[in-house]
Design a protein around this motif. Sequence first.
Motif, mmCIF file in Angstrom:
data_model
loop_
_atom_site.group_PDB
_atom_site.id
_atom_site.type_symbol
_atom_site.label_atom_id
_atom_site.label_comp_id
_atom_site.label_asym_id
_atom_site.label_seq_id
_atom_site.Cartn_x
_atom_site.Cartn_y
_atom_site.Cartn_z
ATOM 1 N N LYS A 194 107.481 91.324 49.695
ATOM 2 C CA LYS A 194 106.997 92.680 49.967
ATOM 3 C C LYS A 194 105.560 92.625 50.469
ATOM 4 O O LYS A 194 105.192 93.357 51.383
ATOM 5 N N LEU A 195 104.755 91.743 49.860
ATOM 6 C CA LEU A 195 103.363 91.617 50.294
ATOM 7 C C LEU A 195 103.298 91.190 51.753
ATOM 8 O O LEU A 195 102.544 91.769 52.540
ATOM 9 N N SER A 196 104.079 90.208 52.138
ATOM 10 C CA SER A 196 104.091 89.731 53.524
ATOM 11 C C SER A 196 104.449 90.851 54.488
ATOM 12 O O SER A 196 103.799 91.020 55.525
ATOM 13 N N ILE A 197 105.452 91.595 54.140
ATOM 14 C CA ILE A 197 105.913 92.701 54.986
ATOM 15 C C ILE A 197 104.844 93.791 55.077
ATOM 16 O O ILE A 197 104.549 94.309 56.157
ATOM 17 N N MET A 198 104.248 94.125 53.938
ATOM 18 C CA MET A 198 103.215 95.155 53.923
ATOM 19 C C MET A 198 101.992 94.731 54.722
ATOM 20 O O MET A 198 101.407 95.540 55.449
ATOM 21 N N LEU A 199 101.590 93.465 54.581
ATOM 22 C CA LEU A 199 100.426 92.982 55.325
ATOM 23 C C LEU A 199 100.664 93.043 56.834
ATOM 24 O O LEU A 199 99.804 93.517 57.585
ATOM 25 N N ALA A 200 101.808 92.576 57.268
ATOM 26 C CA ALA A 200 102.121 92.584 58.698
ATOM 27 C C ALA A 200 102.179 94.020 59.233
ATOM 28 O O ALA A 200 101.667 94.302 60.325
ATOM 29 N N ALA A 201 102.772 94.917 58.476
ATOM 30 C CA ALA A 201 102.889 96.313 58.907
ATOM 31 C C ALA A 201 101.516 96.980 59.001
ATOM 32 O O ALA A 201 101.223 97.678 59.980
ATOM 33 N N LYS A 202 100.676 96.753 57.990
ATOM 34 C CA LYS A 202 99.356 97.382 57.989
ATOM 35 C C LYS A 202 98.475 96.790 59.094
ATOM 36 O O LYS A 202 97.736 97.501 59.763
ATOM 37 N N ARG A 203 98.577 95.490 59.300
ATOM 38 C CA ARG A 203 97.811 94.837 60.357
ATOM 39 C C ARG A 203 98.212 95.415 61.716
ATOM 40 O O ARG A 203 97.365 95.734 62.555
ATOM 41 N N SER A 204 99.502 95.598 61.908
ATOM 42 C CA SER A 204 100.007 96.176 63.149
ATOM 43 C C SER A 204 99.538 97.626 63.298
ATOM 44 O O SER A 204 99.112 98.035 64.377
ATOM 45 N N GLU A 205 99.613 98.376 62.214
ATOM 46 C CA GLU A 205 99.176 99.775 62.223
ATOM 47 C C GLU A 205 97.700 99.876 62.623
ATOM 48 O O GLU A 205 97.309 100.775 63.368
ATOM 49 N N LYS A 206 96.893 98.942 62.130
ATOM 50 C CA LYS A 206 95.460 98.937 62.440
ATOM 51 C C LYS A 206 95.162 98.252 63.769
ATOM 52 O O LYS A 206 94.012 98.144 64.164
ATOM 53 N N GLN A 207 96.218 97.790 64.442
ATOM 54 C CA GLN A 207 96.121 97.123 65.738
ATOM 55 C C GLN A 207 95.169 95.921 65.689
ATOM 56 O O GLN A 207 94.318 95.738 66.557
ATOM 57 N N LEU A 208 95.352 95.102 64.643
ATOM 58 C CA LEU A 208 94.558 93.891 64.463
ATOM 59 C C LEU A 208 95.428 92.659 64.678
ATOM 60 O O LEU A 208 96.615 92.675 64.366
ATOM 61 N N THR A 209 94.829 91.619 65.195
ATOM 62 C CA THR A 209 95.526 90.337 65.268
ATOM 63 C C THR A 209 95.370 89.624 63.926
ATOM 64 O O THR A 209 94.545 90.026 63.084
ATOM 65 N N LYS A 210 96.146 88.569 63.735
ATOM 66 C CA LYS A 210 95.978 87.767 62.519
ATOM 67 C C LYS A 210 94.566 87.187 62.477
ATOM 68 O O LYS A 210 93.947 87.128 61.418
ATOM 69 N N LYS A 211 94.065 86.788 63.627
ATOM 70 C CA LYS A 211 92.719 86.217 63.691
ATOM 71 C C LYS A 211 91.676 87.247 63.266
ATOM 72 O O LYS A 211 90.772 86.940 62.488
ATOM 73 N N GLN A 212 91.794 88.467 63.761
ATOM 74 C CA GLN A 212 90.839 89.515 63.396
ATOM 75 C C GLN A 212 90.919 89.834 61.900
ATOM 76 O O GLN A 212 89.889 90.027 61.254
ATOM 77 N N THR A 213 92.125 89.875 61.372
ATOM 78 C CA THR A 213 92.299 90.146 59.946
ATOM 79 C C THR A 213 91.695 89.028 59.121
ATOM 80 O O THR A 213 91.010 89.282 58.116
ATOM 81 N N ALA A 214 91.910 87.802 59.540
ATOM 82 C CA ALA A 214 91.328 86.654 58.841
ATOM 83 C C ALA A 214 89.805 86.735 58.855
ATOM 84 O O ALA A 214 89.155 86.462 57.829
ATOM 85 N N GLU A 215 89.238 87.113 59.988
ATOM 86 C CA GLU A 215 87.784 87.241 60.082
ATOM 87 C C GLU A 215 87.264 88.306 59.128
ATOM 88 O O GLU A 215 86.238 88.112 58.474
ATOM 89 N N LEU A 216 87.957 89.429 59.028
ATOM 90 C CA LEU A 216 87.571 90.482 58.081
ATOM 91 C C LEU A 216 87.618 89.967 56.638
ATOM 92 O O LEU A 216 86.806 90.350 55.804
ATOM 93 N N MET A 217 88.576 89.107 56.397
ATOM 94 C CA MET A 217 88.790 88.564 55.057
ATOM 95 C C MET A 217 87.831 87.417 54.747
ATOM 96 O O MET A 217 87.625 87.076 53.597
#
Length: 75
Positions: A4-27
């Motif tokens: 569920k966490l994986s699915i939620m993360l991917a959905a929210k990242r997509s909703e915020k129009q972020l790439t995995k790289k951008q999300t990683a940088e935020l993190m």
Amino acid sequence: MKSKLSIMLAAKRSEKQLTKKQTAELMGVTPMYYARFENNNLTPSKRNLDFFADFLEMDREDLWNIIEEEKKMKL
């Protein structure tokens, strides 16, 4: 199988129009490290859990309960 966490993360990242790289940088982690969460290969630490709860805009305890429930299902 995705968690569920994986699915939620991917959905929210997509909703915020972020790439995995951008999300990683935020993190504050590498893109490869972040990808391990989205691919259900890593359980979050407390620090990561706090980031994910904020990122997903949900209560930390609710998110922790989801993770714990899925751990029980794997046993």
